[in-house]
Design an enzyme around this catalytic site. Structure first.
Site, PDB file in Angstrom:
ATOM      1  N   LYS A 345      28.500   3.384  52.874  1.00 46.80           N
ATOM      2  CA  LYS A 345      29.684   4.263  52.966  1.00 46.80           C
ATOM      3  C   LYS A 345      29.584   5.219  54.152  1.00 46.80           C
ATOM      4  O   LYS A 345      30.548   5.435  54.872  1.00 46.80           O
ATOM      5  CB  LYS A 345      29.853   5.064  51.670  1.00 46.80           C
ATOM      6  N   THR A 347      27.925   4.814  56.893  1.00 48.07           N
ATOM      7  CA  THR A 347      28.070   4.030  58.125  1.00 48.07           C
ATOM      8  C   THR A 347      29.535   3.704  58.380  1.00 48.07           C
ATOM      9  O   THR A 347      30.012   3.766  59.515  1.00 48.07           O
ATOM     10  CB  THR A 347      27.240   2.726  58.017  1.00 48.07           C
ATOM     11  N   ARG A 369      28.204  14.962  53.810  1.00 50.78           N
ATOM     12  CA  ARG A 369      27.311  15.822  53.039  1.00 50.78           C
ATOM     13  C   ARG A 369      25.978  15.975  53.774  1.00 50.78           C
ATOM     14  O   ARG A 369      25.538  15.075  54.471  1.00 50.78           O
ATOM     15  CB  ARG A 369      27.063  15.215  51.660  1.00 50.78           C
ATOM     16  N   LYS A 380      15.160   6.923  49.000  1.00 51.69           N
ATOM     17  CA  LYS A 380      16.410   6.497  49.648  1.00 51.69           C
ATOM     18  C   LYS A 380      16.332   6.584  51.166  1.00 51.69           C
ATOM     19  O   LYS A 380      16.898   5.792  51.893  1.00 51.69           O
ATOM     20  CB  LYS A 380      17.578   7.361  49.120  1.00 51.69           C
ATOM     21  N   ALA A 599      26.268  13.051  43.545  1.00 49.14           N
ATOM     22  CA  ALA A 599      27.519  12.671  42.885  1.00 49.14           C
ATOM     23  C   ALA A 599      27.317  12.213  41.449  1.00 49.14           C
ATOM     24  O   ALA A 599      28.277  12.152  40.690  1.00 49.14           O
ATOM     25  CB  ALA A 599      28.206  11.572  43.677  1.00 49.14           C
ATOM     26  N   PHE A 630      28.405   7.730  45.838  1.00 45.15           N
ATOM     27  CA  PHE A 630      28.296   6.590  44.942  1.00 45.15           C
ATOM     28  C   PHE A 630      29.623   5.830  44.807  1.00 45.15           C
ATOM     29  O   PHE A 630      30.403   5.762  45.753  1.00 45.15           O
ATOM     30  CB  PHE A 630      27.716   7.008  43.600  1.00 45.15           C
ATOM     31  N   PHE A 718      27.361  -8.400  56.981  1.00 43.76           N
ATOM     32  CA  PHE A 718      25.975  -8.647  57.375  1.00 43.76           C
ATOM     33  C   PHE A 718      25.879 -10.038  57.993  1.00 43.76           C
ATOM     34  O   PHE A 718      26.715 -10.907  57.728  1.00 43.76           O
ATOM     35  CB  PHE A 718      25.040  -8.552  56.162  1.00 43.76           C
ATOM     36  N   TRP A 747      28.126  -1.475  62.313  1.00 46.15           N
ATOM     37  CA  TRP A 747      26.672  -1.299  62.307  1.00 46.15           C
ATOM     38  C   TRP A 747      26.055  -1.921  63.557  1.00 46.15           C
ATOM     39  O   TRP A 747      25.141  -1.349  64.154  1.00 46.15           O
ATOM     40  CB  TRP A 747      26.086  -1.931  61.036  1.00 46.15           C
TER      41      TRP A 747
END
Length: 894
Positions: A345, A347, A369, A380, A599, A630, A718, A747
């Site tokens: 998200k 990215t 954030r 993470k 979240a 999330f 991807f 990306w």
């Protein structure tokens, strides 16, 4: 005439800007106070405010420059003028004045614009204006400038020549002076005439004008016997011209305060294949200096506070300056139910704004954030985006930033300390002793503090003299009578420290047996973080901090931070944290980083203030793209029902992020282990698995539609995804009600890879919007929880534990029943069971506990067993993080 015109112009400006109070600062370094009076009189007549800074006679150039620099940075001063001895008018002094405040027009910048003839951009020096006003019909005349050098002389020559005059210049001591004086029709004198220059050198009828820096003395030694020369001194006329310049400057200042289209020079990307690591990509790009970026997007110098080369805090005064500016479009990026494979998200958010601004030339802002240190060093990792769509420098983004989370930790723990200290002191002191310590005698005087007076008013005690309270009133004021078993305020730390999930405090002998069980939460789960994210002003933040309920008293009534007297101190600790932090993307487009609640255990959105400021800065045709934490069932639902209610902002579009790999997992694909190679189901084409997993995407689209907002699906592609899989997801998304569904390659390609998404978002934002909240705030707490559980999660019903029901009853009795709901639920499933992927149905949602964040403004039910303190895994990220002791570069962050 000049004064009257200036007065009318300023009156017109004040009618359009009622709070306008233009201020001219004049630095004076001599003892002639008559100049002050004349300036003040002219300013008063025009309607200007003048402040005189009177420096001692004999002040050095450096002392004058220091004063100029101070006034340059004063946002309340719109113009700056100098009244100095002749010897101090040096280039160093004149060019210290900011061009935009240079009312006397003597800086090199102003002079250059005057010579070029940029009509709007320059001001004519007042003495020069006065000379030109006194002279008429210059065509064919010869004008001699004597002793008039520097900026005044250059400006005079330029303007006289434009009027058709032939100009000459000469020094008083020049040998050719007599010849030139005899040739001149007009002589403009820039400094006092020496006694050895006789008036007889002038030819009959010559006009003489004096414009020396001693403008107002009007003492000249040409002699009254010169009946063939008309002598004039610019004197008071130049002061009137100065005020006219100040009015012009005020008009420009007003225009500079208004929104203007960005002059943003985006950074170029040269993507490599294979794509390097995030940190390598970040370091390969040279960011725009943050003060330059700020200027390019319309921020004023006094609206930013710079932290190094790449970060700056933005002051909230900007909201007042641009209050009449229409907002841009408001875009929320949400996602499907997360999996360990990641959906990207952040990215997508960054790739989208890079596409909008760097490739489509549309003003856009990303609002993100701030990442917590917990996941950065835990499992993470950071949250700056990734690949060629990230915030730079990514080390700065992920580590400390500008200290907001530290400020929250300090404020939170100050309040926690205040609670336990108050209980201890109340339990060991009489009413009288407690009162005497709470309201001590200082320098022979005893008085209540402001916050104590406010508490007295809340208690219905309308007294201001500490000596007049009755024993009953003293007891009522001094004792909070906190019930330790009801304390809900926990200490926090921004580290994943599982052994702080349950602690015992008060074991030292000095605490006299006051022992109780407590716990630590992760810092970003603090209610103060939620307040930072939802507040709309400094005053609003102070009020919210004061309303925070930390416990109940022994009568069952809520005890707040305001009751403890700590509100002002909390606000002081948070005074800088309330300002959003400006950074940039890899392509040099602006980003606000502010607030960062989780979240799943909080409302999970960046700040209202960052969004509001960004919406003003992008303008009516621009876009602000912010991210919810999330899946759409958690972060987006809270964004709409909590954040949009607090801000009053209406979303334009939702971008729903999905990946083929994550959908395969929702379709029944095998579990994924971090660090282990992916199984063939995720690397080879499997259309059936994708189709089965799209149920989760369809459900999240339906959740978005509950709120009446158009949704665009962004499929994060991807290299292992087959064209058929990508096409299948996009087709199913559109059939399920998405406005559009677009494959994205940001990306690996940066903004260029998200241009199609940006175009789809722009089209969707122009659609009719029928945004609505999911529930009415007046509904009972339990009913609001049930609506979220059934309509959003797909639960059959909810089940409250006896403790949760008791808490709901208490909050309702205390008057908190009309607040929105912030569900604390696992992010890994639509249900409360993390292992249930896809779209679970038929489950009963268990509510184990219900808390209240009254300052933030929501009720906080815990679904099942939710931890507010994450733990470190066996192999945390910190194994890979190191610092090069020679270059001081961070290594291994990604």
């Amino acid at each position: 005439k000049i004064t009257e015109n200036a007065k009318k112009s300023l009156a017109s400006l004040k009618r359009e800007n009622p709070r306008l109070e233009p201020t001219l600062a004049i630095i004076q370094a001599h003892s002639d106070h008559s100049i002050q009076e004349i300036n003040k009189n002219f300013a008063k007549e025009v309607g200007l405010r003048v402040i005189h800074i009177c420096l001692p006679e004999g002040s050095s150039k450096d002392e004058i420059v220091n004063e100029i620099v101070r006034l340059n940075e004063d946002p309340n001063v719109q113009g700056l003028a100098l009244d100095l001895p002749e010897s101090l008018y040096s280039s160093k002094v004149l060019n210290a004045v900011k061009p935009e405040k240079d009312v006397d027009g003597l800086s090199d910048v102003n002079l250059g614009r005057l010579v070029r003839g940029d009509a709007y951009d320059y001001l004519v020096p007042p003495a020069v204006s006065a000379v030109m006003e006194l002279l008429e019909d210059l065509g064919g005349k010869t004008v001699l400038l004597v002793g008039a050098g520097g900026a005044v002389g250059a400006a005079l020559q330029c303007l006289l020549q434009r009027e058709g005059a032939a100009t000459m210049s000469c020094r008083w001591k020049a040998p050719q002076l007599r010849t030139k004086l005899h040739q001149a029709d007009v002589v403009v004198v820039g400094s006092t005439k020496p006694d050895d220059v006789p008036v007889s050198w002038l030819k009959p009828g010559t006009t003489i004008i004096s414009c020396s820096h001693d403008l107002l003395s009007e003492k000249h030694n040409y002699g009254q016997q010169n009946n063939h020369a008309a002598e004039n001194a610019v004197g008071s006329l130049a002061i009137a011209m100065r005020m006219q310049n100040m009015v012009k400057n005020t008009e420009r200042w007003i225009q500079s305060q208004q929104y203007r289209k960005w002059d943003l020079r985006c950074l170029k990307l040269q993507p490599l294949s294979p794509v390097p690591s995030d940190i390598e990509i970040s370091r390969a790009q040279s960011p725009t200096a943050v003060d330059v970026l700020a200027k390019e997007i319309g921020l004023l110098t006094d609206e930013i506070e710079i932290y190094g080369q790449t970060k700056a805090k933005v002051r909230l005064s900007l909201l007042e300056r641009l209050k009449d500016q229409p907002d841009g479009k408001y875009v929320l990026v949400a996602g499907i139910t997360p999996t360990p494979l990641g959906e990207g998200k952040s990215t997508v958010t960054i790739g989208l704004v890079q596409a909008l601004t760097a490739h489509l030339n549309i003003n856009s802002f990303a609002c993100l954030r701030q990442p917590s240190q917990g996941p950065t060093f835990g499992v993470k990792g950071g949250a700056a985006g990734g690949g060629y769509a990230q915030v730079i420098p990514m080390e700065e983004f992920n580590l400390h930033l500008t200290g907001d989370i530290h400020a929250i930790t300090a404020a939170n723990n100050l309040l926690a300390a205040a609670i336990d200290a108050r209980i201890l002191h109340e339990s060991t002191q009489s009413d009288k002793a407690l009162y005497n310590r709470l309201v001590p005698v200082v320098n022979g005087v005893r008085g209540f503090s402001t916050i104590q007076l406010a508490r007295l008013r809340r208690l219905g005690i309308n007294k201001t003299d500490p000596g007049t309270l009755t024993e009953e009133e003293i007891s009522k004021f001094a004792r909070l009578d906190i019930d330790p078993s009801t304390i809900t305020w926990q200490r926090v730390v921004d580290t994943n420290d599982r052994f702080l999930r349950k602690i015992t405090v008060g074991q030292a002998k000095t605490e006299k047996g006051f022992v109780r069980q407590a716990q630590f939460d992760i810092a970003v789960a603090s209610e103060i973080m939620a307040i930072l994210a939802l507040t709309t002003s400094l005053q609003d933040m102070k009020e919210r901090l004061g309303r925070m309920v930390v416990a109940n008293d022994k009568k069952g009534e809520p005890v707040t931070a305001e009751d403890l007297g700590v509100t002002g101190a909390l606000a002081v600790l948070m005074k800088d944290a309330i300002k959003p932090t400006l950074m940039q993307t890899l392509e040099g487009t602006p980003v606000f980083v502010h607030a960062g609640p989780f979240a799943n255990i909080a409302h999970g959105n960046s700040s209202v203030l960052a969004d509001k400021i960004a919406l003003k800065l992008v303008g009516e045709k621009g876009f602000v793209v912010t991210e919810a934490g999330f899946g759409a069932d958690i972060g987006m639902e809270k964004f709409f029902n909590i954040k949009c209610r607090a801000s009053g902002l209406v979303p334009s579009v939702v971008v729903l992020v999905a990946t083929v790999r994550a959908l395969k997992m929702h379709g029944g694909g095998p579990n994924v282990t971090a660090g282990a190679p992916l199984k063939k189901e995720y690397t080879e084409e499997n259309l059936q698995l994708v189709a089965d997993g799209c149920c989760n995407l369809q459900k999240q689209i339906q959740i978005t539609q509950l709120f009446g907002v158009p949704v665009v699906v962004a499929l994060n592609v991807f290299k292992t995804d087959s064209p058929a899989e990508v096409e299948l997801v996009c087709e199913i998304a559109k059939q399920s009600g998405a406005f559009d569904a677009v494959p994205c390659n940001h990306w690996s390609a940066g903004g260029k890879g998200a241009v199609e998404l940006a175009q789809a978002v722009e089209k969707a934002a122009s659609q009719k919007n029928s945004f609505k909240y999911l529930y009415n705030l007046e509904l009972p707490i339990v009913e609001k929880i049930r609506i979220i559980a059934q309509k959003v999660y797909g639960a059959q019903d909810i089940e409250l534990s006896p403790a949760a029901q008791s808490q709901v009853d208490r909050y309702t009795r205390q008057g908190f029943g009309n607040l929105p709901i912030c569900m604390a639920k696992t992010h890994l499933s639509l249900s409360h069971q993390p292992e249930r992927k896809g779209v679970p149905t038929g489950f009963i949602l268990p509510i184990s506990e219900v808390r209240a964040s009254i300052g933030a403004g929501f009720i906080y039910p815990l679904v099942g067993t939710m931890s507010t303190m994450p733990g470190l895994p066996t192999r945390p990220c910190f194994y890979d993080i190191d610092l090069d002791s020679v270059t001081e570069q961070v290594k291994g962050l990604f």
